[in-house]
Motif scaffolding. Structure first.
Motif: not given
Length: 401
Positions: A58-62
């Protein structure tokens, strides 16, 4: 080099914590550093190694989404600043009837409505286009370009003619039928600079470069004039005009041209008159001299008003003595028109300079009768067999010349 990174969470120091995600109590902040006071922001390191697989993804996508958004914003700002300007693009391919054009970092769309009829582009061909609009979309900026917009011609003149770019010569109006003909009205802010000559260039070099970019589209360059009648006369070039009656309030004008110039004044399929009307903003009614006489707009005064003489003051625009005729310009409130004045035999050798003010007496093909009131209607050239002409500065008496 080591790819090491640290993640910090910002928390505001408060007395009582209401949101533990964004706030930290003063007591806990003092434990980190005794200098913190209420209202300060504390950076607390987040141990990313403790994240689970889903949280990491999720952090990567954000992060990637924010990067892409910033890239799109930078592209949008770059091309938005170029809106209403001309750029050079490379033709990529046809998408249906539209053309995809690469402008460097984005692809623009040249729609069918903005293409010049008959133009065909080849892949990798370089062309100049006018940026109509830049829209922000989820996939990046969408750029719409045009090859038919009148401003394209104006921008091309700005890039090709230094005087236009510097503001010495000003393009006042443009009327265009893309792919066929364009009329532009120019004005010089410097009396020593000829606006038409500056735009045409040496041996037509400047205007020919623009015509080449527009693929042979004809360009008529005329001098702009505040007087609507003179402006209309110029706008109808290359046709010669006998007279113009312009009504500034009604935005309409009546034009009389020689019989042999009628088709030239109207143009092919009415193009010349149509472009002149767009350029001036006036509704123009063009008649030949014969048609005007039949309609009563042009009267022969040999019989009806044989004894009617008027005094007309004019400024010499051009001096010719062909067939004992001098061409002057009459300056009225609503019209300026060429006047052909017959010169008596005893004054054939008189020379006038451009700008001289003269007074002429004779019959005028514009005298009208309304009820019992006679008034001068400006709709014809000056006509007299025996006029009296003199310079205004002369000491001659006009009653006894």
């Amino acid at each position: 080099e080591t790819c090491e990174f640290h993640v910090f969470q910002e928390k505001t120091v408060v007395e009582t914590v209401e949101d533990p995600v964004e706030q930290i109590s003063l007591v806990n902040a003092k434990m980190i550093n005794s200098k913190y006071e209420i209202g300060d922001v504390v950076n607390i390191e987040v141990q990313s190694k403790e994240f689970g697989r889903i949280a990491t993804q999720n952090a990567k996508n954000v992060i990637l989404q924010k990067i892409r958004e910033e890239e799109r914003k930078v592209l949008y700002d770059q091309y938005y600043s170029m809106e209403k300007d001309v750029v050079t693009g490379v033709v990529q391919r046809y998408v249906g009837r539209n053309v995809s054009i690469n402008l460097g970092r984005v692809d623009a769309i040249l729609t069918e409505n903005e293409q010049v009829k008959g133009e065909v582009f080849q892949p990798t061909e370089r062309i100049k286009v006018y940026i109509l609009e830049v829209k922000a979309t989820s996939k990046g900026p969408k750029v719409l370009v045009s090859r038919t917009h009148p401003e394209l011609v104006k921008r091309l003149f700005e890039s090709e003619v230094a005087e236009v770019r510097e503001g010495i010569v000003e393009i006042k109006a443009i009327a265009r039928e893309a792919g066929s003909r364009t009329k532009i009205a120019v004005w010089s802010n410097d009396p020593d600079v000829d606006p038409v000559g500056a735009c045409v260039g040496m041996n037509g070099a400047r205007v020919n470069a623009i015509v080449g970019e527009l693929r042979g589209e004809k360009i008529d360059i005329i001098t702009w004039n505040e007087n609507p009648a003179m402006m209309i006369e110029n706008a109808l070039s290359p046709a010669k005009v006998i007279s113009v009656i312009a009504d500034a309030e009604e935005k309409s004008a009546k034009v009389v041209v020689p019989d042999y110039q009628l088709s030239l004044a109207i143009g092919k399929e009415g193009q010349n008159a149509r472009l002149a009307a767009r350029l001036t903003g006036f509704k123009i009614d063009i008649k030949s001299e014969t048609q005007a006489r039949e309609a009563g707009d042009f009267i022969d005064y040999e019989n009806d008003y044989e004894d009617e003489y008027v005094e007309i003051t004019g400024t010499v625009k051009e001096f010719k003595t062909e067939y004992n005729t001098m061409i002057i310009t009459l300056d009225f409130e609503k019209a300026i028109l060429p006047v052909y004045v017959h010169i008596p035999k005893n004054m054939v050798d008189v020379k006038f300079e451009v700008g001289d003010t003269i007074i002429a007496y004779g019959r005028c093909c514009g005298l009208r009768k309304r009820s019992d009131e006679k008034y001068f209607q400006i709709n014809a050239y000056f006509l007299s067999k025996t006029p009296i002409i003199k310079k205004e500065q002369s000491n001659q008496n006009k009653e006894n010349p």
